[in-house]
Scaffold this motif. Structure first.
Motif, mmCIF file in Angstrom:
data_model
loop_
_atom_site.group_PDB
_atom_site.id
_atom_site.type_symbol
_atom_site.label_atom_id
_atom_site.label_comp_id
_atom_site.label_asym_id
_atom_site.label_seq_id
_atom_site.Cartn_x
_atom_site.Cartn_y
_atom_site.Cartn_z
ATOM 1 N N SER A 1 0.349 1.099 -27.710
ATOM 2 C CA SER A 1 1.428 -0.061 -27.457
ATOM 3 C C SER A 1 1.844 -0.447 -28.550
ATOM 4 O O SER A 1 3.149 -1.069 -28.361
ATOM 5 C CB SER A 1 0.514 -1.153 -26.796
ATOM 6 O OG SER A 1 0.043 -0.858 -25.289
ATOM 7 N N THR B 1 -3.347 -3.025 -21.994
ATOM 8 C CA THR B 1 -2.438 -2.759 -21.187
ATOM 9 C C THR B 1 -2.876 -2.559 -19.770
ATOM 10 O O THR B 1 -3.818 -1.254 -19.517
ATOM 11 C CB THR B 1 -1.666 -1.321 -21.929
ATOM 12 O OG1 THR B 1 -1.625 -2.001 -23.178
ATOM 13 C CG2 THR B 1 -0.122 -1.395 -21.218
ATOM 14 N N ASP C 1 4.377 3.631 -21.716
ATOM 15 C CA ASP C 1 3.192 3.086 -22.100
ATOM 16 C C ASP C 1 1.941 3.277 -21.027
ATOM 17 O O ASP C 1 2.382 2.864 -19.953
ATOM 18 C CB ASP C 1 3.126 1.755 -22.779
ATOM 19 C CG ASP C 1 1.907 1.442 -23.493
ATOM 20 O OD1 ASP C 1 1.298 2.228 -24.038
ATOM 21 O OD2 ASP C 1 1.617 0.102 -23.775
#
Ligand code: GDP
Ligand code: MG
Length: 163
Positions: free
Chosen positions: A16, A37, A56
């Motif tokens: 990230s 995430t 991501d």
């Protein structure tokens, strides 16, 4: 031609942080807790004159041990299917873990193009990890530091012919 780049790897390696640097905004949450995430997230990324979509990938909240939860594996596989190029991130300071090996296996089987990046390589703490990374059989590892913005010119040089 524009391309999409999926940033994959186990929790806490700095995916990230790298995503945010490429996108130039804090779209992804960075945390010392592995797995913050929660899903796939994409953003318009820029590396000098290269413009592309960065993706991501998620960690999983309970992925604190060295296991690879099924959900994370599924998300990674989805990212790999969707993306033109996979940027596989490992932690140069930790070296290769069994979970990294699982990711490497998925990528060797499914990814169209894989770029191997050894993150947290600022200073000399990552040198052993960088050498170890050759053993993954994914080509030459790039030494980068997502946090300090180092090694991005090497990433650029590898992406350019693929763009
Ligand atoms: P992710 O789980 O792979 O998305 O990792 P994060 O981007 O959330 O980062 C996990 C931790 O590693 C955070 O504490 C970051 O500040 C740290 N980190 C990320 N990139 C670097 C780097 O280049 N060098 C160092 N030393 N730490 C980093
Ligand atoms: Mg993350």
């Amino acid at each position: 031609m524009s391309f999409s780049l999926a940033i994959v790897g186990r929790p806490n390696v700095g995916k990230s942080t790298l995503f945010n640097r490429l996108v130039g905004r804090k779209l992804a949450i960075v945390d010392d807790q592995p797995g913050v995430t929660r899903d796939l997230r994409d953003g318009e990324a820029k590396l000098w004159d290269l413009h592309f979509t960065a993706i991501d990938t998620a960690g999983l909240e309970d992925a604190t041990d060295d296991s690879l939860p099924a959900r994370m594996r599924r998300l990674t596989e989805r990212a790999v299917e969707e993306a033109d190029i996979c940027l596989f991130v490992i932690d140069a300071r930790t070296g290769i873990t069994p979970t990294d090996e699982v990711f490497a296996e998925i990528l060797r089987k499914r990814a169209k193009h894989v770029i191997l990046a050894c993150n947290k390589a600022e200073g000399s703490a990552g040198e052993a990890g960088l050498i170890e990374a050759w053993g993954l059989g994914l080509g030459e590892p790039l030494a980068i530091s997502a946090e300090h913005g180092e090694g991005l010119e090497d990433l650029y040089a590898v992406l350019l012919p693929l763009s």
